[in-house]
Design a protein around this motif. Structure first.
Motif, PDB file in Angstrom:
ATOM      1  N   VAL A 106       0.859  -1.178   0.000  1.00 40.78           N
ATOM      2  CA  VAL A 106       0.000   0.000   0.000  1.00 40.78           C
ATOM      3  C   VAL A 106       0.898   1.233   0.000  1.00 40.78           C
TER       4      VAL A 106
ATOM      5  N   TRP B  87       1.353   5.502   0.092  1.00 39.50           N
ATOM      6  CA  TRP B  87       0.898   6.874   0.337  1.00 39.50           C
ATOM      7  C   TRP B  87       1.960   7.789  -0.270  1.00 39.50           C
TER       8      TRP B  87
ATOM      9  N   CYS C 217       1.069  -7.362   4.248  1.00 37.83           N
ATOM     10  CA  CYS C 217       1.090  -6.117   3.479  1.00 37.83           C
ATOM     11  C   CYS C 217       2.179  -5.197   4.003  1.00 37.83           C
TER      12      CYS C 217
ATOM     13  N   PHE D 171       3.876  -1.163   3.650  1.00 42.89           N
ATOM     14  CA  PHE D 171       3.376   0.192   3.441  1.00 42.89           C
ATOM     15  C   PHE D 171       4.552   1.121   3.141  1.00 42.89           C
TER      16      PHE D 171
ATOM     17  N   ILE E 125      -2.738  -0.906  -3.559  1.00 41.48           N
ATOM     18  CA  ILE E 125      -3.719   0.135  -3.209  1.00 41.48           C
ATOM     19  C   ILE E 125      -2.985   1.459  -3.040  1.00 41.48           C
TER      20      ILE E 125
ATOM     21  N   LEU F 289      -3.339   5.011  -0.969  1.00 39.42           N
ATOM     22  CA  LEU F 289      -4.034   5.488   0.226  1.00 39.42           C
ATOM     23  C   LEU F 289      -4.065   7.012   0.261  1.00 39.42           C
TER      24      LEU F 289
ATOM     25  N   VAL G  74      -8.168   4.077  -1.524  1.00 39.53           N
ATOM     26  CA  VAL G  74      -8.900   4.113  -0.261  1.00 39.53           C
ATOM     27  C   VAL G  74      -8.781   5.533   0.282  1.00 39.53           C
TER      28      VAL G  74
ATOM     29  N   VAL H 233      -9.119  -0.729   3.649  1.00 37.22           N
ATOM     30  CA  VAL H 233      -7.935  -1.380   3.081  1.00 37.22           C
ATOM     31  C   VAL H 233      -8.055  -2.892   3.223  1.00 37.22           C
ATOM     32  N   ASP H 234      -8.444  -3.350   4.399  1.00 35.64           N
ATOM     33  CA  ASP H 234      -8.590  -4.784   4.651  1.00 35.64           C
ATOM     34  C   ASP H 234      -9.585  -5.407   3.682  1.00 35.64           C
TER      35      ASP H 234
ATOM     36  N   LEU I  39      -7.995  -5.569   0.116  1.00 37.78           N
ATOM     37  CA  LEU I  39      -6.910  -6.545   0.000  1.00 37.78           C
ATOM     38  C   LEU I  39      -7.449  -7.959  -0.221  1.00 37.78           C
TER      39      LEU I  39
ATOM     40  N   ARG J  57     -10.551  -4.864  -6.888  1.00 34.72           N
ATOM     41  CA  ARG J  57      -9.377  -4.002  -7.068  1.00 34.72           C
ATOM     42  C   ARG J  57      -9.100  -3.766  -8.537  1.00 34.72           C
TER      43      ARG J  57
END
Length: 312
Positions: A121, A123, A152, A154, A199, A201, A229, A259-260, A263, A269
């Motif tokens: 994920v 950002w 996952c 990040f 994803i 974020l 998300v 997010v959960d 996933l 997705r």
């Protein structure tokens, strides 16, 4: 040495009305390119209004009045210019900050960037107190410690005034093993992370500024075909539509649950990612936005109508 036909200034801060007035006294056109609502930015960062907020509203109003035209990044900003600046609608032009879909497009997946886990994920953006990166970290902690989600990684791409606080926060939340802070990195490295992500974020929390603002990160995730998300913000819905899953509650837990959910749903997705990419290509990319911008300047400086840019 030569006559200036036009001056364009962006904010914040809203102090360039003085440049605009000087330009107009010399026969030039002044365009105010409004990048942020400065009064709302102050209120969001400091949680209050008061004297400084009133001064910012005054500077904003003076800038509106000095401008021959205002360029707004979305319809919420246009509404502010019309209502607070008392401008005619035809003096305000919406030009969105659309990504270039030829430059920002998904590339090959690099499994190494996922740090040995199934998902990544991402950002991306400037890390200021109004950007919700702290909420994003709390969402990660909820995923790891409460939902027992260990598949996952990040990646937080960018830097800003709260970066060191965020590093310490990740340590305090005991999520260091799952989180990477890259700082500012070359485009090619950022694009590789986005291409390898599952994803994107957007954790910007609801508030007077974020509710009215278009988040560049959201559009960039969409350009890379990533499902988004996000919190349920008005302009985020305008940009992302069905390409985003919106948190059911305006807090870190809401982000974590969204997010959960994504996933565990690869088909959704894929559909959301394609929807986002289509929205960029069919209306939100710069190739669609530049027509309004070039038309504005052609009108102001007396150029003949420009041919619309060709698209492939």
């Amino acid at each position: 040495e030569r006559r200036i036909d036009g001056v364009q200034a962006c904010n914040p801060p809203d102090i360039f009305f003085l440049h605009g007035l000087l330009a107009r006294l010399r026969g030039a056109t002044f365009v105010f390119d409004q990048h942020a609502l400065a009064p709302e930015l102050y209120e969001t960062r400091f949680g209050r209004r008061g004297l400084i907020h009133r001064i910012l509203r005054l500077c904003e109003r003076l800038t509106y009045r000095a401008a021959d035209r205002v360029v707004a990044t979305n319809d919420s900003y246009k509404a502010a210019a019309i209502e607070r600046g008392r401008l005619r609608p035809d003096r305000v032009v919406v030009v969105r900050n659309g990504p270039d879909p030829d430059t920002m497009r998904p590339g090959p997946v690099d499994e190494d960037l996922r740090s040995g886990r199934d998902h990544l994920v991402v950002w991306m953006g400037n890390m200021g107190p109004q950007d919700g990166v702290d909420d994003a970290l709390r969402a990660v902690a909820h995923l790891v410690h409460e939902l027992d989600r260990h598949d996952c990684s990040f990646a937080f791409i960018g830097q800003g005034e709260v970066l060191e606080d965020l590093r310490q926060m990740a340590c305090d939340l005991d999520i260091e093993a799952f989180v990477t802070f890259t700082g500012w990195i070359p485009d090619c490295d950022a694009f590789a992370l986005l291409s390898s992500a599952t994803i994107g974020l957007s954790a910007d929390p609801p508030g007077p500024l974020n509710d009215k603002s278009t988040m560049n990160k959201t559009l960039e995730y969409m350009a890379f075909g990533l499902p988004v998300v996000a919190h349920d913000l008005a302009e985020t819905r305008v940009s992302a539509g069905d390409a985003a899953l919106y948190a059911s509650t305006p807090d870190p837990k809401g982000l974590a649950l969204a997010v959960d959910q994504l996933l565990d749903d690869p088909r959704r997705r894929q559909e959301m990612g394609q929807t986002g990419r289509d929205r960029i290509e069919c209306g939100l990319s710069w190739s669609h936005q530049e027509e309004a911008y070039t038309r504005l300047w052609a009108e102001l400086v007396g150029l003949p109508p420009l041919d619309p840019p060709s698209r492939v």
